[in-house]
Design an enzyme around this catalytic site. Structure first.
Site, mmCIF file in Angstrom:
data_model
loop_
_atom_site.group_PDB
_atom_site.id
_atom_site.type_symbol
_atom_site.label_atom_id
_atom_site.label_comp_id
_atom_site.label_asym_id
_atom_site.label_seq_id
_atom_site.Cartn_x
_atom_site.Cartn_y
_atom_site.Cartn_z
ATOM 1 N N SER A 1 8.560 5.848 16.537
ATOM 2 C CA SER A 1 7.224 5.499 17.048
ATOM 3 C C SER A 1 7.365 5.173 18.521
ATOM 4 O O SER A 1 7.796 4.084 18.883
ATOM 5 C CB SER A 1 6.680 4.293 16.276
ATOM 6 O OG SER A 1 6.602 4.615 14.908
ATOM 7 N N LEU A 2 7.018 6.126 19.349
ATOM 8 C CA LEU A 2 7.236 5.954 20.792
ATOM 9 C C LEU A 2 5.991 5.353 21.453
ATOM 10 O O LEU A 2 6.049 4.298 22.056
ATOM 11 C CB LEU A 2 7.625 7.305 21.407
ATOM 12 C CG LEU A 2 8.327 7.271 22.748
ATOM 13 C CD1 LEU A 2 9.563 6.390 22.739
ATOM 14 C CD2 LEU A 2 8.716 8.692 23.180
ATOM 15 N N HIS A 3 4.894 6.048 21.376
ATOM 16 C CA HIS A 3 3.566 5.547 21.777
ATOM 17 C C HIS A 3 3.376 5.273 23.264
ATOM 18 O O HIS A 3 2.252 4.984 23.695
ATOM 19 C CB HIS A 3 3.154 4.296 20.996
ATOM 20 C CG HIS A 3 3.158 4.469 19.502
ATOM 21 N ND1 HIS A 3 2.703 5.608 18.883
ATOM 22 C CD2 HIS A 3 3.566 3.648 18.498
ATOM 23 C CE1 HIS A 3 2.826 5.468 17.565
ATOM 24 N NE2 HIS A 3 3.356 4.305 17.314
ATOM 25 N N CYS B 1 4.838 -7.243 8.124
ATOM 26 C CA CYS B 1 5.815 -6.744 9.096
ATOM 27 C C CYS B 1 5.958 -7.762 10.223
ATOM 28 O O CYS B 1 4.993 -8.427 10.595
ATOM 29 C CB CYS B 1 5.330 -5.406 9.657
ATOM 30 S SG CYS B 1 6.497 -4.623 10.798
ATOM 31 N N CYS C 1 -2.241 1.961 7.590
ATOM 32 C CA CYS C 1 -1.502 0.971 6.816
ATOM 33 C C CYS C 1 -1.926 -0.462 7.113
ATOM 34 O O CYS C 1 -2.253 -0.822 8.218
ATOM 35 C CB CYS C 1 -0.010 1.146 7.063
ATOM 36 S SG CYS C 1 0.420 1.440 8.771
ATOM 37 N N GLY D 1 5.526 -2.192 6.957
ATOM 38 C CA GLY D 1 6.890 -2.672 7.126
ATOM 39 C C GLY D 1 7.750 -1.801 8.011
ATOM 40 O O GLY D 1 7.406 -0.662 8.318
ATOM 41 N N GLU D 2 8.878 -2.370 8.425
ATOM 42 C CA GLU D 2 9.832 -1.662 9.276
ATOM 43 C C GLU D 2 11.089 -1.414 8.441
ATOM 44 O O GLU D 2 11.848 -2.346 8.143
ATOM 45 C CB GLU D 2 10.133 -2.517 10.519
ATOM 46 C CG GLU D 2 11.320 -2.064 11.335
ATOM 47 C CD GLU D 2 11.296 -0.587 11.736
ATOM 48 O OE1 GLU D 2 10.261 -0.083 12.206
ATOM 49 O OE2 GLU D 2 12.339 0.071 11.546
ATOM 50 N N CYS E 1 3.554 -4.876 16.617
ATOM 51 C CA CYS E 1 2.902 -3.827 17.424
ATOM 52 C C CYS E 1 1.409 -4.156 17.565
ATOM 53 O O CYS E 1 0.749 -4.528 16.596
ATOM 54 C CB CYS E 1 3.087 -2.455 16.781
ATOM 55 S SG CYS E 1 4.825 -1.973 16.670
ATOM 56 N N ASN F 1 -5.889 4.818 14.707
ATOM 57 C CA ASN F 1 -6.867 4.335 13.734
ATOM 58 C C ASN F 1 -7.406 2.994 14.191
ATOM 59 O O ASN F 1 -6.623 2.100 14.517
ATOM 60 C CB ASN F 1 -6.196 4.128 12.364
ATOM 61 C CG ASN F 1 -5.995 5.431 11.646
ATOM 62 O OD1 ASN F 1 -6.928 6.195 11.454
ATOM 63 N ND2 ASN F 1 -4.761 5.698 11.271
ATOM 64 N N GLU G 1 0.824 -1.205 0.000
ATOM 65 C CA GLU G 1 0.000 0.000 0.000
ATOM 66 C C GLU G 1 0.860 1.259 0.000
ATOM 67 O O GLU G 1 1.941 1.279 0.572
ATOM 68 C CB GLU G 1 -0.860 0.024 1.272
ATOM 69 C CG GLU G 1 -1.784 -1.156 1.362
ATOM 70 C CD GLU G 1 -2.565 -1.194 2.669
ATOM 71 O OE1 GLU G 1 -2.644 -0.158 3.369
ATOM 72 O OE2 GLU G 1 -3.089 -2.271 2.985
ATOM 73 N N SER H 1 10.299 6.312 9.333
ATOM 74 C CA SER H 1 9.688 6.007 10.617
ATOM 75 C C SER H 1 10.116 4.624 11.079
ATOM 76 O O SER H 1 10.079 3.665 10.309
ATOM 77 C CB SER H 1 8.163 6.066 10.464
ATOM 78 O OG SER H 1 7.529 5.826 11.696
ATOM 79 N N CYS I 1 -1.382 -2.355 15.262
ATOM 80 C CA CYS I 1 -1.084 -2.139 13.848
ATOM 81 C C CYS I 1 -1.612 -3.275 12.979
ATOM 82 O O CYS I 1 -1.418 -4.452 13.289
ATOM 83 C CB CYS I 1 0.421 -1.992 13.662
ATOM 84 S SG CYS I 1 0.897 -1.698 11.948
ATOM 85 N N CYS J 1 3.399 8.237 0.966
ATOM 86 C CA CYS J 1 3.768 7.331 2.049
ATOM 87 C C CYS J 1 3.955 5.951 1.425
ATOM 88 O O CYS J 1 3.028 5.413 0.822
ATOM 89 C CB CYS J 1 2.643 7.315 3.079
ATOM 90 S SG CYS J 1 2.905 6.117 4.393
HETATM 91 N N1 SAH Z 1 7.516 0.319 11.119
HETATM 92 C C1 SAH Z 1 7.620 1.749 11.149
HETATM 93 C C2 SAH Z 1 6.855 2.455 10.064
HETATM 94 C C3 SAH Z 1 5.494 1.981 9.687
HETATM 95 S S1 SAH Z 1 4.120 2.347 10.705
HETATM 96 C C4 SAH Z 1 7.233 2.268 12.513
HETATM 97 O O1 SAH Z 1 6.822 1.476 13.356
HETATM 98 O O2 SAH Z 1 7.393 3.455 12.769
HETATM 99 C C5 SAH Z 1 3.892 4.090 10.592
HETATM 100 C C6 SAH Z 1 3.316 4.690 11.854
HETATM 101 O O3 SAH Z 1 1.941 4.343 12.035
HETATM 102 C C7 SAH Z 1 4.033 4.246 13.114
HETATM 103 O O4 SAH Z 1 4.199 5.345 13.970
HETATM 104 C C8 SAH Z 1 3.046 3.259 13.694
HETATM 105 O O5 SAH Z 1 3.269 3.035 15.053
HETATM 106 C C9 SAH Z 1 1.749 3.936 13.367
HETATM 107 N N2 SAH Z 1 0.558 3.081 13.455
HETATM 108 C C10 SAH Z 1 0.431 1.777 13.195
HETATM 109 N N3 SAH Z 1 -0.828 1.374 13.391
HETATM 110 C C11 SAH Z 1 -1.523 2.441 13.791
HETATM 111 C C12 SAH Z 1 -2.881 2.662 14.169
HETATM 112 N N4 SAH Z 1 -3.767 1.688 14.153
HETATM 113 N N5 SAH Z 1 -3.232 3.927 14.507
HETATM 114 C C13 SAH Z 1 -2.337 4.931 14.508
HETATM 115 N N6 SAH Z 1 -1.048 4.787 14.172
HETATM 116 C C14 SAH Z 1 -0.646 3.549 13.834
#
Ligand code: SAH
Length: 352
Positions: free
Chosen positions: A214-216, A112, A333, A159-160, A116, A290, A92, A191, A119, A105
């Site tokens: 991506s800290l979260h 992946c 994604c 993907g990472e 997470c 999301n 995508e 990212s 995701c 993007c």
């Molecule tokens: N693997 C990389 C890049 C891809 S994900 C990473 O982890 O950063 C891109 C971003 O979308 C990351 O910050 C990821 O944590 C975030 N993401 C993934 N799923 C999500 C969701 N359901 N809602 C909001 N952000 C999300």
């Protein structure tokens, strides 16, 4: 079966290959120019002699991405693409329109492995890495389809990128090449979920790209629950790597923080987050999480988001709340690929 992935080759590699065929030096620049302007057939390469084109076709191939599905948001013109690759794999990309231009993007892997918990891309693991040429192909295909030039790229799709390090670096070198797409590295963000050795290694290239981390979560217990990668490299080593990255490149770090209701969005979380990132030249990007059908979490509401952003600001943190683009087209994604693969599993699948 042709073997050489021409579009992933650097100018130097093409020079060596063509010299081996006894071709004059200027042919490498011609071939590189065609490859990096998105040619999809060797016959487009009109300034290359026929016998050379035939030889190229025998020796290698031109990676391409074919539009399998296109969803255009009625809210903001964001376009989400589902591309099919040569082996039938789906990836995508999302084309976003900003005042300053268009940003694509792109995905760096099919699926992946990072796991997470919020995701969609990781739900069935990683199928394979993408080649640099397949990352480029997403740009060429979206430009050809939309008629718009892509001005910036974010490696934030499926993907990472740092789990596919070599192809990602190759992509950065090719996409910014002055005889290619020539997209400035300053217009590119990468990212990562926080693969510490990858960040350290990337710093040695001193690319002036923006590193998005991506800290979260502001503490290890919560982050390890949300993001398995944190069990390997905790927040301390991750932030140390960010500091090295910043020292090497002079670029500020961007921290991504998906707001999940009652999980990471309290005032205490905001204070803990501020304490973590304040020592940095950085900004925090808050993303309303999301929803993912297979997971049972809920995004924080507007009020909570604003309170969280307000607390960070009052503590001296640079914060932005990401506009949710393409909210009506499954723009987060991994979701489109999953529905397409589910469709393909059905006997009467017809995605056209
Ligand atoms: N693997 C990389 C890049 C891809 S994900 C990473 O982890 O950063 C891109 C971003 O979308 C990351 O910050 C990821 O944590 C975030 N993401 C993934 N799923 C999500 C969701 N359901 N809602 C909001 N952000 C999300």
């Amino acid at each position: 079966m042709p073997q050489l992935d021409f579009r992933s080759c650097t100018l130097e590699e093409l020079s060596a290959y063509l010299a081996g065929l006894g071709e004059p030096a200027y042919r490498a620049r011609q071939l590189f120019g065609w490859l990096q302007s998105g040619a999809t057939d060797f016959d487009e390469m009109r300034n290359l002699p026929n016998p050379l084109r035939a030889r190229l076709r025998e020796d290698g191939y031109l990676a391409a991405a074919v539009v399998e599905k296109r969803l255009t948001s009625r809210l903001d013109d964001t376009v989400k693409y589902l591309f099919r690759l040569h082996d039938g794999a789906f990836v995508e990309s999302v084309l976003m329109h900003y005042h300053h231009g268009r940003t694509l993007c792109i995905s760096t892997q099919v699926g992946c492995n990072m796991g997470c918990s919020f995701c969609a891309s990781t739900l069935t693991g990683k199928a394979r890495d993408l080649t640099a040429s397949e990352m480029l192909a997403q740009i060429f295909a979206s430009q050809a389809d939309s008629g718009h030039r892509v001005d910036g790229v974010v490696l934030m799709g499926m993907g990472e990128p740092l789990d596919n390090f070599d192809q990602t670096v190759r992509f950065l070198q090719l996409v910014s090449h002055e005889q290619g797409l020539h997209i400035g590295l300053r217009h590119i963000s990468l990212s990562t979920c926080g693969i510490v050795p990858g960040i350290e290694k990337l710093a040695t290239y001193r690319f002036p790209i923006t590193l998005s981390v991506s800290l979260h979560a502001p503490d290890d217990a919560l982050r390890s629950r949300l993001m398995p990668v944190n069990r390997r490299w905790g927040i301390e080593p991750l932030l140390a790597a960010c500091r090295h990255y910043q020292e090497a490149t002079g670029r500020r770090i961007s921290f991504e923080y998906a707001m999940i209701r009652d999980v990471n969005d309290s005032d205490a979380h905001a204070r803990a987050l501020a304490a973590r990132v304040r020592p940095f030249l950085s900004h925090v990007n808050l993303i309303p999480a999301n929803p993912v059908v297979e997971r049972d979490f809920v995004r924080s509401d507007r009020k909570r988001l604003e309170a969280f952003a307000g607390r960070l600001t009052s503590l001296g943190v640079n914060v932005t709340v990401r506009r949710t683009l393409g909210a009506d087209i499954e723009a987060s994604c991994g979701q489109l690929r999953r529905s397409a693969e589910a469709e393909r599993g059905k006997p009467d699948a017809n995605l056209q």
